[in-house]
Design an enzyme around this catalytic site. Structure first.
Site, PDB file in Angstrom:
ATOM      1  N   ASN A 394       0.799  -1.207   0.065  1.00  0.00           N
ATOM      2  CA  ASN A 394      -0.048  -0.137   0.037  1.00  0.00           C
ATOM      3  C   ASN A 394       0.830   1.239   0.010  1.00  0.00           C
ATOM      4  OD1 ASN A 394      -1.674   2.098   0.219  1.00  0.00           O
ATOM      5  ND2 ASN A 394      -2.524   1.154   2.056  1.00  0.00           N
ATOM      6  N   ASP A 395       1.371   1.463   1.042  1.00  0.00           N
ATOM      7  CA  ASP A 395       2.255   2.654   1.224  1.00  0.00           C
ATOM      8  C   ASP A 395       3.264   2.844   0.327  1.00  0.00           C
ATOM      9  OD1 ASP A 395       0.605   3.805   3.330  1.00  0.00           O
ATOM     10  OD2 ASP A 395       1.844   2.862   4.908  1.00  0.00           O
ATOM     11  N   VAL A 396       4.113   1.725  -0.153  1.00  0.00           N
ATOM     12  CA  VAL A 396       5.055   1.963  -1.106  1.00  0.00           C
ATOM     13  C   VAL A 396       4.769   2.162  -2.482  1.00  0.00           C
ATOM     14  CG1 VAL A 396       6.451   0.302   0.324  1.00  0.00           C
ATOM     15  CG2 VAL A 396       5.080  -0.709  -1.302  1.00  0.00           C
TER      16      VAL A 396
END
Lengths: 465, 103
Positions: A394-396
């Site tokens: 997600n965040d990456v």
């Protein structure tokens, strides 16, 4: 019984073999040979220790018994452990190195004669300092790793635990460790030695509780480093070259890994260590929670998109490990490849819960390692790819890291997933990732959200291909 | 004046840090997990200290407080040595090239 000089040479040889063991890891082809060098080095070190003591009495039998007990437990764990549990296993192993260092330091303190360090109550000053450092760092490694293990295992909540006055308290304890070491050296009091150990256990515990689950790659690497420094401290005490060399190797290895992990998150080491990342940011993000339109699809839609693609890039993350989806994923890729679709994998440095976590899982699922690429190697290819398949990451992938200087992850290197013609995002819900920030990618024109369990969705797509 | 042996040991230590620095930077990122498990295994060479401690008890009294800690440390380190090397081997065996995979 062999002479001290001869055994020192053998210890040097096993130190060199350990260097070669790490050197072998520079490529998968040489790595197995490297591991063999490591085993050889260990056998030499242990045999030389037996020979140099030359005491094959009843005590020797007990040494073997304890060696076999530990060895069988270790071998059993090594064969049984699922690859998804590697981070927990490594954290657990770190705690054992730490505890072993503490025990060796204790027994050297209680019986310095056996180690040639003087007599009880009159231990050589240098040895006592080295012993205290080894014991203190070992104790920190032990309790810190236990907390990391509990967090990874999910027994303890992965969210950061913070309280008022945390940093001053930690600073105070660290200072007290230095003061205690100083007092211990001047008085040789065994009570001070026990207090030093207790305080070190406590600080290890306090240092790790404020660090959140997704920062575990840094924590594990850091504890790896600590376990090395503890071993080196004991190596100085025992005047053992193999232990000093190994300690230095492991210490710098862990430090480099921590550095790489911090860089992967664009955060300073101290920022991670001081902790409390997730907790504060979540508040900020919940404020602007307006509903934006999201396109969601099913396995059929996803299969259609992929069938018509000529190249697909897969972006795995921790969610893939949780769902144990790596085998299902590889089956899907096999089907894609049969249809002459080019498939590669893109791995972010901090994907997963420890350095290299995703690579091991993909290797387990028989994904050839030359299809797996690091962020810098593959990031330019997204613009030319037809489909990006984000599974459990997600965040990456969040483009906010490039566009919004206000965002807490601004500046973090991310995979340019949004440049693909279409993005398939497998996720259970719209909930934000660990950093607590909304992912802009969800709302892009070309993104299709696949709301399901990663493993189930991958299997369904394969059926529809 | 004679040089203190501590200086020699420190020299070895510092040079080893440099070796570690260069060797570890050359480790390919895809093998970072095996790197951690193998460093775990080799740092358990601390078992040599544990063996010395375990054998330090005299023949009439094998178990004194000091040697008991030694014996316990032997077991702990042995878990790590066997577990660390074997799990590394297990992982490394999985890293295959494309060609082999297709056969």
């Amino acid at each position: 019984m062999i002479s001290a000089n001869l055994s020192a040479i053998f210890y040097l040889i096993s130190g060199i073999l350990f260097i070669l063991a790490l050197r072998g890891l520079s490529s998968p082809e040489t790595s197995r040979q490297g591991n063999f060098f490591g085993i050889l080095g260990m056998i030499i070190a242990i045999s030389v220790t037996f020979l140099s003591i030359g005491n094959f009495s009843s005590g020797f039998v007990f040494v073997l018994i304890f060696l076999i007990i530990g060895g069988s437990i270790g071998a059993f764990i090594a064969y049984k452990i699922p690859m998804t549990a590697m981070p927990e296993l490594v954290a657990g192993f770190h705690s054992l190195v730490g505890l072993a260092a503490v025990f060796v330091a204790i027994s050297a303190f209680l019986n310095p004669v056996a180690f040639n360090l003087g007599s009880p109550g009159n231990i050589k000053l240098g040895s006592l300092i080295e012993m205290s450092i080894g014991a203190a760092v070992g104790a920190i490694t032990f309790s810190g790793s236990i907390i990391a293990f509990l967090k990874l295992q999910g027994i303890m909540s992965g969210s950061p635990i913070t309280f008022k006055g945390q940093h001053p308290l930690n600073a105070l304890i660290l200072i007290s460790i230095i003061v205690l070491t100083f007092l211990l050296c001047s008085t040789q009091s065994s009570n001070l030695f026990w207090i030093l150990l207790a305080v070190s256990f406590l600080i290890g515990f306090l240092l790790i509780i404020p660090i959140g689950g997704a920062d575990m790659p840094v924590v594990i690497s850091m504890l790896n480093s600590y376990s090395g420094w503890a071993a080196a401290g004991i190596g100085f005490t025992l005047e053992n070259t193999a232990l000093i060399i190994t300690g230095a190797l492991v210490g710098s290895s862990g430090a480099i890994l921590s550095y790489i992990m911090c860089k992967g998150m664009n955060r300073s080491f101290f920022n991670v260590i001081l902790g409390g990342f997730g907790a504060t940011e979540q508040l900020a993000s919940s404020k602007n929670k307006e509903q934006k339109p999201v396109k969601s699809g099913n396995a059929d839609d996803a299969a259609f998109l992929m069938k018509n693609a000529s190249s697909v890039i897969i972006v795995p993350g921790y969610g893939m490990a949780v769902a144990q989806a790596q085998h299902a994923l590889r089956e899907m890729v096999d089907t894609l490849k049969k249809n002459d679709i080019k498939v590669s994998y893109a791995i972010h440095p901090v994907a997963g819960r420890m350095p290299g976590h995703m690579n091991v899982l993909l290797a387990e699922a028989n994904v050839p390692y030359d299809e797996v690429f690091e962020l810098e190697e593959i990031n330019n290819d997204f613009a030319n790819a037809d489909v990006a398949f984000v599974i459990g990451a997600n965040d990456v992938t969040n483009p906010v890291a490039k566009t919004d200087p206000q965002s807490p992850i601004y500046g973090m290197p991310v995979l340019d997933v949004e440049k693909c013609k279409s993005v398939l995002f497998v996720k259970r819900s719209l909930s934000p990732g660990y950093a607590g920030i909304d992912n802009d990618l969800f709302y892009k024109e070309n993104t299709l959200m696949l709301f399901a369990d990663a493993k189930k969705m991958t299997e369904d797509i394969t059926k529809n291909l | 004046m004679e040089i203190d042996p501590f200086i020699f040991r420190s020299s070895i230590f510092i040079l080893s840090i440099f070796i570690g620095y260069y060797v570890v930077w050359s480790v390919t990122p895809s093998l970072h997990t095996p790197l951690m498990s193998v460093t775990n295994a080799i740092s358990s060479v601390i078992i040599v200290g544990a063996i010395i401690a375990g054998l330090a008890g005299d023949s009439e009294n094998i178990f004194n407080t000091s040697s008991i800690f030694g014996f316990l440390a032997i077991s702990l380190a042995a878990i790590n040595i066997f577990g660390g090397f074997l799990v590394t081997q297990r992982m490394l065996a999985m890293y295959k090239k494309k060609k082999k995979d297709k056969q």
